[in-house]
Structures are given as structure tokens and as C-alpha cells.
Design a protein around this motif. Structure first.
Motif, PDB file in Angstrom:
ATOM      1  N   ASN A  13     -17.702   7.162 -18.045  1.00 33.85           N
ATOM      2  CA  ASN A  13     -15.828   6.530 -18.063  1.00 33.85           C
ATOM      3  C   ASN A  13     -15.427   6.035 -16.802  1.00 33.85           C
ATOM      4  N   LEU A  16     -15.661   0.060 -18.715  1.00 34.92           N
ATOM      5  CA  LEU A  16     -15.296  -0.486 -19.800  1.00 34.92           C
ATOM      6  C   LEU A  16     -16.913  -0.075 -20.684  1.00 34.92           C
ATOM      7  N   SER A  17     -16.224   0.127 -22.568  1.00 37.70           N
ATOM      8  CA  SER A  17     -17.301   0.447 -22.920  1.00 37.70           C
ATOM      9  C   SER A  17     -16.934  -0.067 -24.325  1.00 37.70           C
ATOM     10  N   PRO A  18     -17.413  -1.040 -25.381  1.00 41.47           N
ATOM     11  CA  PRO A  18     -16.412  -0.874 -26.841  1.00 41.47           C
ATOM     12  C   PRO A  18     -16.863   0.621 -27.629  1.00 41.47           C
ATOM     13  N   LEU A  19     -15.570  -0.072 -28.252  1.00 43.98           N
ATOM     14  CA  LEU A  19     -15.703   1.147 -29.597  1.00 43.98           C
ATOM     15  C   LEU A  19     -17.098   1.276 -30.328  1.00 43.98           C
ATOM     16  N   VAL A  20     -17.384   2.294 -30.269  1.00 48.19           N
ATOM     17  CA  VAL A  20     -18.136   2.289 -31.517  1.00 48.19           C
ATOM     18  C   VAL A  20     -18.402   3.634 -32.369  1.00 48.19           C
ATOM     19  N   GLY A  91     -20.753  -6.138 -33.272  1.00 50.48           N
ATOM     20  CA  GLY A  91     -19.849  -6.093 -32.691  1.00 50.48           C
ATOM     21  C   GLY A  91     -19.236  -7.224 -32.243  1.00 50.48           C
ATOM     22  N   ASN A  92     -18.331  -7.787 -31.623  1.00 58.09           N
ATOM     23  CA  ASN A  92     -17.644  -8.480 -30.978  1.00 58.09           C
ATOM     24  C   ASN A  92     -15.802  -8.080 -30.993  1.00 58.09           C
ATOM     25  N   ASP A  93     -15.972  -9.127 -30.048  1.00 57.89           N
ATOM     26  CA  ASP A  93     -14.155  -8.850 -29.666  1.00 57.89           C
ATOM     27  C   ASP A  93     -13.425  -8.957 -30.663  1.00 57.89           C
ATOM     28  N   ARG A  98      -8.088  -2.876 -31.831  1.00 56.19           N
ATOM     29  CA  ARG A  98      -8.211  -2.028 -30.626  1.00 56.19           C
ATOM     30  C   ARG A  98      -8.989  -2.725 -29.167  1.00 56.19           C
ATOM     31  N   TRP A 100     -12.991  -4.708 -28.191  1.00 55.77           N
ATOM     32  CA  TRP A 100     -14.067  -5.004 -28.424  1.00 55.77           C
ATOM     33  C   TRP A 100     -15.134  -3.300 -28.792  1.00 55.77           C
ATOM     34  N   VAL A 102     -18.116  -2.323 -31.923  1.00 55.55           N
ATOM     35  CA  VAL A 102     -19.347  -2.368 -32.465  1.00 55.55           C
ATOM     36  C   VAL A 102     -19.598  -1.293 -33.503  1.00 55.55           C
TER      37      VAL A 102
ATOM     38  N   GLU B  59     -17.758  -6.947 -21.451  1.00 57.82           N
ATOM     39  CA  GLU B  59     -16.419  -7.787 -23.297  1.00 57.82           C
ATOM     40  C   GLU B  59     -15.242  -9.011 -22.167  1.00 57.82           C
ATOM     41  N   LYS B  63     -18.512 -12.985 -26.848  1.00 58.59           N
ATOM     42  CA  LYS B  63     -17.440 -12.412 -28.253  1.00 58.59           C
ATOM     43  C   LYS B  63     -18.466 -11.725 -28.684  1.00 58.59           C
ATOM     44  N   LEU B  65     -22.056  -9.401 -29.408  1.00 54.77           N
ATOM     45  CA  LEU B  65     -23.683  -8.965 -29.456  1.00 54.77           C
ATOM     46  C   LEU B  65     -24.766 -10.353 -29.941  1.00 54.77           C
TER      47      LEU B  65
END
Lengths: 237, 237
Positions: A13, A16-20, A91-93, A98, A100, A102, B59, B63, B65
Motif C-alpha cells: 500500500n 499508488l495503484s489504480p482502483l480495480v 483502464g484509464n484516468d 475517484r 485511475w 481499471v 498513474e 492515460k 492501459l
DNA sequence: CTAATAGTGTCTCTCAGACACTATCCG
DNA sequence: CGGATAGTGTCTGAGAGACACTATTAG
């Protein structure tokens, strides 16, 4: 530092990791039309809007992505759909305010009768016809996910009998053909359709018959391996 | 609380989220064989092992995947591959020892000549033949990702000319047929192969010819739309 | 009998497979 | 000329499209 030490120190943690999320486009066939399951969003963002069933991975509950989507679909329908297939991942920003994000999207099929009771009892879930959904703004990019699922299923109906999984366990050849016709958007030659089925040996003849009006129709069941069968020649589009 | 307030308060990092990576199976064709690009892992886990090119989403930089995987592939090859396609997404709690992990995998094709110089200059990247890679333990579940990419590309060579993107910009029909033959694993009928190409009108005749030994061969270029074309009838497997 | 739906016979046409043929270069 | 590779002509067979035909039920 060796790998063990690295892993012991690693704090997932800290990065940074995208929401999945996982989402599902669940189709069924009822009253001569294709229908898709949609749910009303209980929370922000897009609270109150309708969207595809899905949600965040629960790392403690879900062992795999497929478990996650099956869990979500079971919450709404009460059962595990007999056919599920990974569709695509977007997946994108910009798709989720909320951050980035996916989503791994699945296409699934289920018999209307097999889950209608459960869906009626779930306040926030309902079937809509594909005509309705195409003119309905859905949450996030769910319209795009639906569109891709619809298109893929249409292609599949030209070279597989996957659409049969939207029917009850036992069905007639005419019913199976009708699902394909609705998906492709044109009528098919009865003879061609049946010739393919017979040669490929994809169905189990139950020996039972069903009659509504006219000659009774033979009832069939899908062989489990039918999900993966591909005809070498497509039906014409 | 309205949506704006919700979003203002939302802390993306307050929630657990799987690790998200992209990986690519980049194929090329050279010296009568298919090759795949692999890279040596510089960091834990699996430090020192070979694996598929890829890595975490950045991130701030990526922009989408697809941007992410194209960035990764460009780092290794120096150029953006002319064909890329999403293959599948694998996510579970066991593929990466650091925790619940999701990888979005792409299949890409590139001409050997177009990037050989760059790859030779990148210490940790190299082409291996598909025979080699099949007997080589790769990091994470990259053997499985390779296997799926290989299988999909084989299928595609039966009903598309996507494999042509593994050739240089300009090529002969015999070369194109050879790529397909290597992918499918059997020789094809010259006449059938050419008949399909001619009817589908997928190639641009450059008017140029190239001679090695024997009669000079006409040179062709792929039309950009060839990437999406599907023959209605498959070649036999 | 008729109406309705299920299921079949059979012709045509497209296109992949097979393979022999011709064409164009070199030396 | 012969050797090599490029490219074509043409027959066969599989299977989809079209559509008319027969079969089996109810009333």
C-alpha cells in the motif's frame, strides 16, 4: 537483500495503484427478446443511476477475478451463470472520478427462468431489453462495455452455439435458432442451422417432446463442451 | 452529502487495491521462425529471471492501459508496434508474492528489422524462438500468458492476415504465407491463400519486385484496415 | 379436412484443398 | 538449355443458402 527480505519489507500500500473493479454484462432471452441485467447504484459516484452489476475486488473474499464477478452476479441473481467469458479490460484516468481506474468486464449468459424469482426479490436489479439499454445512460463507461459485449455475442452466434446458454436447460431447436436470429438480427435458414448442429454433435437429445401448437418439438440439452466449440465456417452476416 | 462532497473526501489510497501491471507478448518473424521478446528482471521478485516486457501503471504518465503497455514496449524496442491487441487479464491472490495482483496482457507484432538495432542496444532484452520460450521458466505466470497469446495468434492466422504485421512494411506473398504456415504449424495451399487475399482486397501492390533466386516476386504492403478484417471461412487446421 | 409448427430432401453456389501447369528470373 | 522460385488454371468436395416438401399434433 535477497527475495525473502524484499518481500518481508514490501508494503503493497506504499505505492499508488489504480482502483480495480469487475463488471458483468449478463444476457438472457425471454419473450422473443434479449435482455440485460442492470442494477441501480446505491452509492456515489453516479448514485441512483443504473449500471452493470459489478464492483470492487474483495481481497479477503475473492481468490480470482472470475470469483469476484461470479460473486457479484450471484448476489443479484441467486445463482452462478452457466456461461461466463472475459470480454475486455478498460483502464484509464478518466472513467471514474475517484481516480485511475481499471475494470475487467465479463459477458455472461443465464436462463431467464432460472433466476427470475431472485431478481424480482432484489429491489435494485432488473432486466431491460437491449432496445431499452441502448437508449439509456448508464454509469461510468458501461454503455461502451455493453456495446462491446453485444457485438462479441453477435459474432459468436455466427460460429458457435454459445447463445444457447441464455436458454433454459432444455429447449427446442426452433428456440435455439430464434436466439441466434435475434442476436444476428436476421432470419436464418432452418436447414443450414440444423445441419451444422447435427454434424458438430453439440446437443443431447433428451428424448422428450414439448408441444404448444402444431407438431411437438424434440427437446435438447447443451453438451458442456459446446461452450468452446467453433464452427469452421461462419453463418453469413 | 452530495457527489461533489463525496469525491472531495474520497481517499483512493484508504482502500486496499490489487497491484496492477501490463504485460506484452511481442512476436516477430525472422529466419523462418517466430520469436518473442523477453526481458531480464532487474528487481525482486524473480530478480534475474526472464519474463515478458511490462510493468506497473504509472498513474502520472499513462492515460490508458494501452498507453502503458506501448510505453513499456517502446522502452525495449525503440518503436511503437504496428499491431497491438488486448489478450486477457489475469488477476488472483497467488500470481505475485507481493499480494493480490492483476495483469492486463497484450499481444503485439512487429517487424524484426524495424527494431533489431534498439533491442541489441538494450542489455536486458532479447528475442527467443518460440521453441526456446516453451522450455524456459518465465517469471510469474508469464508462461501461461505466452501460451494464450500463441494460441490466439494461431487461431487468427486461420481467419485473418494479422500475422502480416510481424513482417517488414513491404513483403512478398510467399513470405506472408510462410508466417501463417509457421503459426499454424502446417503448409498451406498457395492457391487458396492467394485467392483469399485477392478477394478480400487487403493488400496494396507496390508495383516493385524483389528477386533472390528464381522469378522476382511482387512486393505488397498491408492496408491499415487489414488488422480488423475477418474471412468468413477459416483455413483448415 | 385445415391450421400450425417440426423437421427433411435436394439443388445451387461459394470457396478451400489439391495439384499440375505456366512464367520469369539466373547462370 | 536447367534450376529455382513466382504465380495461375481447374477440378473436387464440403457446406451454407434457398425453398419446397413431408410429418405430426390439435381441433
Amino acid at each position: 537483500m535477497n527475495e525473502q527480505e524484499y518481500l518481508a519489507k514490501y508494503d503493497k500500500n506504499a505505492y499508488l495503484s489504480p482502483l480495480v473493479t469487475v463488471d458483468g454484462v449478463l444476457f438472457t432471452y425471454h419473450e422473443e427478446t434479449l435482455k440485460v441485467l442492470i442494477v441501480e447504484r446505491a452509492n456515489y459516484p453516479n448514485k441512483g443511476m443504473w449500471g452493470l452489476p459489478g464492483g470492487f475486488i474483495d481481497e479477503t473474499q475473492d481468490k480470482t477475478l472470475e470469483h469476484a464477478i461470479l460473486r457479484k452476479l450471484k448476489e443479484k441473481t441467486g445463482i452462478i451463470p452457466p456461461y461466463i467469458e472475459q470480454l475486455c479490460t478498460i483502464g484509464n484516468d478518466s472513467r471514474d472520478k475517484r481516480g485511475w481506474s481499471v475494470t475487467v468486464c465479463y459477458t455472461a449468459l443465464i436462463a431467464y427462468q432460472a433466476c427470475q424469482h431472485n431478481i424480482d426479490s432484489v429491489e435494485s436489479a432488473k432486466w431491460v431489453t437491449i432496445d431499452e439499454i441502448e437508449n439509456m445512460p448508464l454509469a461510468f463507461d458501461h454503455n461502451e462495455l455493453y456495446r462491446q459485449a453485444r457485438e462479441r455475442l453477435k459474432q459468436k452466434s455466427l460460429y458457435s452455439i454459445v447463445p444457447g446458454f441464455a436458454l433454459p436447460d432444455v429447449f427446442t431447436l426452433t428456440e435455439l435458432q430464434r436466439v441466434h436470429e435475434v442476436l444476428i438480427g436476421k432470419t436464418l435458414q432452418k436447414k443450414s442451422f440444423r445441419r451444422r448442429l447435427e454434424q458438430a454433435d453439440l446437443l443431447i437429445d433428451t428424448g422428450e417432446k414439448r408441444q404448444e401448437t402444431g407438431r411437438p418439438a424434440n427437446l435438447y440439452r447443451l453438451k458442456p463442451e459446446s461452450a468452446d466449440y467453433r464452427f469452421i465456417r461462419n453463418l453469413e452476416f
